[in-house]
Design a protein around this motif. Structure first.
Motif, PDB file in Angstrom:
ATOM      1  N   SER A 283       0.810  -1.222   0.000  1.00 38.63           N
ATOM      2  CA  SER A 283       0.000   0.000   0.000  1.00 38.63           C
ATOM      3  C   SER A 283       0.842   1.270   0.000  1.00 38.63           C
ATOM      4  CB  SER A 283      -0.957   0.003   1.191  1.00 38.63           C
ATOM      5  OG  SER A 283      -0.247   0.133   2.402  1.00 38.63           O
ATOM      6  N   LYS A 284       2.092   1.182   0.446  1.00 39.74           N
ATOM      7  CA  LYS A 284       2.938   2.380   0.524  1.00 39.74           C
ATOM      8  C   LYS A 284       3.992   2.452  -0.568  1.00 39.74           C
ATOM      9  CE  LYS A 284       2.095   3.157   5.333  1.00 39.74           C
ATOM     10  NZ  LYS A 284       2.579   3.404   6.650  1.00 39.74           N
ATOM     11  N   SER A 285       4.119   1.399  -1.353  1.00 38.47           N
ATOM     12  CA  SER A 285       5.122   1.379  -2.422  1.00 38.47           C
ATOM     13  C   SER A 285       4.530   1.909  -3.717  1.00 38.47           C
ATOM     14  CB  SER A 285       5.611  -0.051  -2.651  1.00 38.47           C
ATOM     15  OG  SER A 285       6.248  -0.545  -1.508  1.00 38.47           O
ATOM     16  N   PRO A 286       5.362   2.494  -4.566  1.00 35.97           N
ATOM     17  CA  PRO A 286       4.863   2.894  -5.886  1.00 35.97           C
ATOM     18  C   PRO A 286       4.393   1.666  -6.664  1.00 35.97           C
ATOM     19  CG  PRO A 286       7.057   3.795  -5.476  1.00 35.97           C
ATOM     20  CD  PRO A 286       6.761   2.837  -4.373  1.00 35.97           C
ATOM     21  N   PHE A 287       3.428   1.876  -7.521  1.00 40.86           N
ATOM     22  CA  PHE A 287       2.854   0.785  -8.312  1.00 40.86           C
ATOM     23  C   PHE A 287       3.937  -0.030  -9.019  1.00 40.86           C
ATOM     24  CE2 PHE A 287       1.256  -0.671 -12.444  1.00 40.86           C
ATOM     25  CZ  PHE A 287       0.214  -1.487 -12.034  1.00 40.86           C
TER      26      PHE A 287
END
Length: 133
Positions: A12-16
């Motif tokens: 949820s906190k990482s770039p796609f």
């Protein structure tokens, strides 16, 4: 099992792209998943690699036909997990479009639909239209 690592938090906190690059199988399918545009007016269809206006009956109906054609052509690609995933993506896109068309039928009773389909039951419609191909 690594119970100290919170996978949901990381995803949820990482770039796609960081998450996508770490997947073991998603790199074998289209790089962009089916998704709505930021303004909510368009739907990008991963299975077809094009967008449709979510209020355009003609574009949505054409996309259904294109998805069915693509699905049928993929059926001859073997029984691998990758093929099954690609078929599932097409069926999911079909169901998303049916949901949009069903909403349009309910909201705009007088709007012209080229096809006389019951979009409220996408799984049944998918099976019926496949049989007709």
């Amino acid at each position: 099992m690594n119970r100290d690592f919170n996978w949901d938090n990381w995803a949820s906190k990482s770039p796609f792209n960081a998450v996508w690059d770490k997947t073991s199988y998603l790199q074998n399918v289209r790089a962009i998943p089916t998704c709505y545009s930021p303004d909510g007016k368009y739907l990008y269809l991963s299975s077809l690699d094009y967008e449709v206006e979510i209020e355009s009956v003609s574009q949505l109906e054409k996309a259904l036909d294109d998805i069915l054609d693509s699905y049928v052509s993929r059926l001859s690609c073997g029984d691998s997990a990758k093929t099954k995933l690609n078929l599932a993506i097409r069926q999911c896109d079909f169901e998303v479009i049916c949901t949009l068309l069903n909403g349009l039928q309910e909201r705009y009773v007088d709007q012209v639909f080229n096809k006389n389909h019951n979009y409220s039951l996408p799984e049944d419609l998918f099976k019926k239209l496949l049989e007709d191909k």
